[in-house]
Write an enzyme that holds these catalytic residues in place. Structure first.
Site, PDB file in Angstrom:
ATOM      1  N   LYS A 211       0.836  -1.200   0.000  1.00  0.00           N
ATOM      2  CA  LYS A 211       0.000   0.000   0.000  1.00  0.00           C
ATOM      3  C   LYS A 211       0.876   1.257   0.000  1.00  0.00           C
ATOM      4  CE  LYS A 211      -3.585   2.329   2.681  1.00  0.00           C
ATOM      5  NZ  LYS A 211      -4.565   2.250   3.741  1.00  0.00           N
ATOM      6  N   GLU A 217      10.386  -4.645   4.696  1.00  0.00           N
ATOM      7  CA  GLU A 217      10.484  -6.055   4.299  1.00  0.00           C
ATOM      8  C   GLU A 217      10.217  -6.206   2.802  1.00  0.00           C
ATOM      9  OE1 GLU A 217       8.764  -4.887   6.859  1.00  0.00           O
ATOM     10  OE2 GLU A 217       8.824  -6.254   8.600  1.00  0.00           O
ATOM     11  N   GLY A 273      -4.976  -1.887   4.907  1.00  0.00           N
ATOM     12  CA  GLY A 273      -4.178  -3.023   4.439  1.00  0.00           C
ATOM     13  C   GLY A 273      -4.844  -4.368   4.696  1.00  0.00           C
ATOM     14  N   ARG A 274      -5.383  -4.543   5.901  1.00  0.00           N
ATOM     15  CA  ARG A 274      -5.960  -5.849   6.254  1.00  0.00           C
ATOM     16  C   ARG A 274      -7.349  -6.046   5.658  1.00  0.00           C
ATOM     17  NH1 ARG A 274      -4.898  -2.548  10.410  1.00  0.00           N
ATOM     18  NH2 ARG A 274      -6.590  -1.723  11.691  1.00  0.00           N
ATOM     19  N   GLU A 359      -5.036  -6.875  14.596  1.00  0.00           N
ATOM     20  CA  GLU A 359      -4.507  -5.551  14.235  1.00  0.00           C
ATOM     21  C   GLU A 359      -5.637  -4.507  14.311  1.00  0.00           C
ATOM     22  OE1 GLU A 359      -2.732  -4.210  10.272  1.00  0.00           O
ATOM     23  OE2 GLU A 359      -0.921  -4.791  11.320  1.00  0.00           O
ATOM     24  N   HIS A 390      -5.353 -33.554  17.490  1.00  0.00           N
ATOM     25  CA  HIS A 390      -4.275 -34.399  18.013  1.00  0.00           C
ATOM     26  C   HIS A 390      -3.165 -33.550  18.611  1.00  0.00           C
ATOM     27  CE1 HIS A 390      -6.045 -38.067  16.408  1.00  0.00           C
ATOM     28  NE2 HIS A 390      -6.534 -37.241  15.491  1.00  0.00           N
ATOM     29  N   LYS A 513       9.149  -1.151  14.352  1.00  0.00           N
ATOM     30  CA  LYS A 513       9.765  -0.813  13.059  1.00  0.00           C
ATOM     31  C   LYS A 513      10.878   0.215  13.255  1.00  0.00           C
ATOM     32  CE  LYS A 513       5.527  -1.085  10.262  1.00  0.00           C
ATOM     33  NZ  LYS A 513       4.614  -0.332   9.409  1.00  0.00           N
TER      34      LYS A 513
HETATM   35  O1  F6P Z   1       2.985  -2.909   9.731  1.00  0.00           O
HETATM   36  C1  F6P Z   1       1.628  -3.154   9.603  1.00  0.00           C
HETATM   37  C2  F6P Z   1       1.152  -2.838   8.222  1.00  0.00           C
HETATM   38  O2  F6P Z   1       1.071  -1.475   8.057  1.00  0.00           O
HETATM   39  C3  F6P Z   1      -0.172  -3.505   7.936  1.00  0.00           C
HETATM   40  O3  F6P Z   1      -1.242  -2.813   8.411  1.00  0.00           O
HETATM   41  C4  F6P Z   1      -0.115  -3.648   6.461  1.00  0.00           C
HETATM   42  O4  F6P Z   1      -1.048  -4.585   5.998  1.00  0.00           O
HETATM   43  C5  F6P Z   1       1.312  -4.089   6.273  1.00  0.00           C
HETATM   44  O5  F6P Z   1       2.034  -3.355   7.231  1.00  0.00           O
HETATM   45  C6  F6P Z   1       1.899  -3.877   4.914  1.00  0.00           C
HETATM   46  O6  F6P Z   1       1.874  -2.535   4.523  1.00  0.00           O
HETATM   47  P1  F6P Z   1       2.084  -2.124   3.028  1.00  0.00           P
HETATM   48  O7  F6P Z   1       1.011  -2.723   2.216  1.00  0.00           O
HETATM   49  O8  F6P Z   1       2.052  -0.622   3.030  1.00  0.00           O
HETATM   50  O9  F6P Z   1       3.436  -2.636   2.602  1.00  0.00           O
END
Ligand code: F6P
Length: 549
Positions: A211, A217, A273-274, A359, A390, A513
């Site tokens: 987003k 990452e 995002g979620r 979240e 199990h 972060k």
């Molecule tokens: O760190 C949490 C978050 O902001 C989530 O809410 C989001 O889904 C994820 O990181 C990834 O964010 P982006 O789509 O901006 O890379």
């Protein structure tokens, strides 16, 4: 009163009435509730679209449900819901509208935020996604050397990974079986390594989904993927155009990364995002299952949206599930909630729900900025049945904790299973048996009647009285998946509304972060670690010495 003049939740008469009701409820057993009210199995069900939801195995009576609905009324769930659908900025801490529901609204509908009708642009992007997905699926989008694209690697994290990954797993039987779909999220280089090690770069397309397009990452993995690709093409950066596309709200950062914005699929800041996998974030999924199935999935979402928006509280499924969670979390001290799908294809469903729920509702400050004085979101966990049976079901049956659970199953196994379809009845028998055992248990007398030695009786007794919801559908189709996800989205909404928290921000992920960014130089270049706490300093020093630095 809170800062906005709203009576604090735990001071509301409706809350106090529930507290009193809970005291009177005591340890009333589900056995008794069923004995007293043989009709409850039929009455405590709701059928929405393809989902048959049985909530009769809950520690509730008509009175409990009435009081819970009154709480929802008093807490203003309906006005907040209507404000969300109307595009108002209900994400107060980020001053944003919350309009994931617009992603699945028919084109003819008008959904305005900031005075703009957003449905035309939603559908324009869907059309662009469809054209692109079809090109890739039919081999018309060739790689740099002209080879057909056979591998799609989605690079994203959180909502830009969990949703498409979960839905791809869920809908594998609808996916092109002659293509590979992989999902890379972890900044641990092993994730990317394992995803691409057996792939031909000339046949591989990366979808970089973010987003913000600033998530460390994702950007780190995307850079590494580009290096892997260019390594195969003697550093010829013109290859990037055919092997990288982006999904983002941030065109500037996409261009800065080196992806042509003609190959970017857009979404907007009013999609959290979620809550985003039915936006362009679902591009990898659309390539897998095709635009038609993706459309069926959106229709499933929309069906549940409309139900949530219009159904009376008595039969409103997301509202009921939300209220049941409140009943256990706030009036029975339940700390967690298990989601147990009896479907191999839903292997990622609970992991997806963990972000959606935790979240969203893992908060301890009200919308007005006061500390909350009540419990908020539960720990959500679970894995597909029957594996959990199990492992941790022992604790569910005989442990000391109350853990409400959702059991999700389907009547029809997929045709592709052939003779393996015969195993399906056994799978479903397990689902029904678990709900039964959790609710009704096995009394000491029943254990004795089997001739069990007296010393063993306490160990073999099952207390029961453990609440479950059973969700049953005929098959796990794209539409059914959309219905299920929207059911949980709105359940989470209901709970956040009642707890008076902002379910749409996520400030709690920020500190880690920032600290990681600050710490990295200390790990790599030996930058000064003074000023850190003693424990972290020692760990950094130990790490550096283990790495021979
Ligand atoms: O760190 C949490 C978050 O902001 C989530 O809410 C989001 O889904 C994820 O990181 C990834 O964010 P982006 O789509 O901006 O890379």
């Amino acid at each position: 009163m809170n800062a906005e003049g709203r009576t604090q939740l735990d001071q509301m008469p409706e809350w106090l009435a529930l507290t009193q009701h809970r005291e009177g409820f005591g340890r009333t057993h589900l056995r008794r509730l069923f004995d007293d009210d043989p009709e409850r199995a039929g009455r405590y069900t709701v059928w929405v679209g393809d989902l048959y939801i049985d909530y009769s195995k809950h520690l509730v009576t008509d009175e409990t449900l009435r009081l819970l609905r009154q709480l929802a009324e008093a807490a203003g769930v309906a006005p907040l819901r209507d404000a969300m659908f109307a595009g108002e900025k209900i994400n107060v801490t980020e001053d944003r509208a919350v309009l994931h529901t617009a992603l699945r609204t028919p084109e003819s509908a008008t959904v305005r935020t900031d005075g703009e009708n957003v449905t035309p642009k939603v559908h324009q992007v869907l059309i662009r996604m469809g054209t692109f997905a079809t090109k890739v699926r039919e081999g018309h989008w060739a790689g740099h050397t002209g080879k057909r694209i056979k591998n799609i690697v989605n690079i994203g994290i959180g909502g830009s990974d969990l949703g498409p990954k979960m839905a791809y797993e869920a809908l594998r039987p609808y996916a092109r079986r002659d293509m590979n779909f992989r999902f890379v999220s972890n900044v641990d280089g092993a994730d990317l390594h394992e995803a691409v090690r057996d792939l031909d770069p000339a046949e591989t397309l990366f979808i970089v989904a973010s987003k913000t397009f600033t998530t460390i990452e994702t950007i780190t993995n995307a850079k590494a993927a580009r290096a892997w690709l260019l390594g195969a093409f003697d550093g010829d950066s013109s290859a990037v155009a055919k092997h990288f596309v982006a999904v983002s709200t941030n065109a500037e950062k996409v261009a800065e990364f080196g992806i042509n914005t003609d190959n970017m699929f857009e979404f907007w800041d009013w999609v959290g995002g979620r809550y985003s996998y039915d936006s362009a974030i679902g591009l990898s999924l659309m390539v897998a299952i095709g635009p038609e199935c993706f459309g069926d999935m959106l229709a499933g979402f929309h069906l549940m949206d409309e139900h949530f928006r219009t159904a009376p509280f008595e039969s409103n499924a997301p509202l009921l599930l939300g209220l049941l969670g409140i009943w256990y979390g706030n009036f029975h001290d339940a700390q967690s909630h298990a989601v147990l799908p009896y479907s191999h294809y839903l292997s990622q469903f609970t992991a997806y729900l963990q972000q959606l729920d935790m979240e969203s509702n893992g908060k301890s400050t009200t919308r007005g900025g006061d500390p909350v004085r009540w419990q908020t979101g539960p720990v959500v966990w679970g894995t597909p049945g029957t594996n959990g049976q199990h492992a941790y079901y022992q604790l569910l049956h005989q442990g000391t904790k109350m853990i409400p659970a959702d059991l999700i199953g389907f009547a029809d196994p997929i045709a592709e299973l052939g003779d393996l379809r015969d195993q399906h009845d056994l799978l479903m028998a397990n689902l029904f048996a678990q709900g039964q055992a959790l609710a009704f248990g096995k009394t000491a007398d029943e254990v004795r009647a089997e001739g069990t030695p007296e010393a063993q009786v306490p160990h073999r007794t099952f207390p029961g009285n453990r609440p479950t919801t059973t969700i049953l559908a005929s098959a796990l189709t794209p539409s059914v998946l959309g219905q299920l996800v929207a059911l949980y989205e709105h359940k989470v909404f209901v709970q956040g509304a009642i707890w008076d928290i902002d379910s749409f921000d996520q400030w709690g992920v920020e500190l880690g972060k920032v600290l990681a960014k600050r710490l990295e130089p200390a790990l790599t270049d030996g930058a000064d670690v003074s000023g850190l706490d003693a424990s972290t300093t020692t760990l950094v020093e130990r790490y550096r010495s283990l790495r021979g630095r």
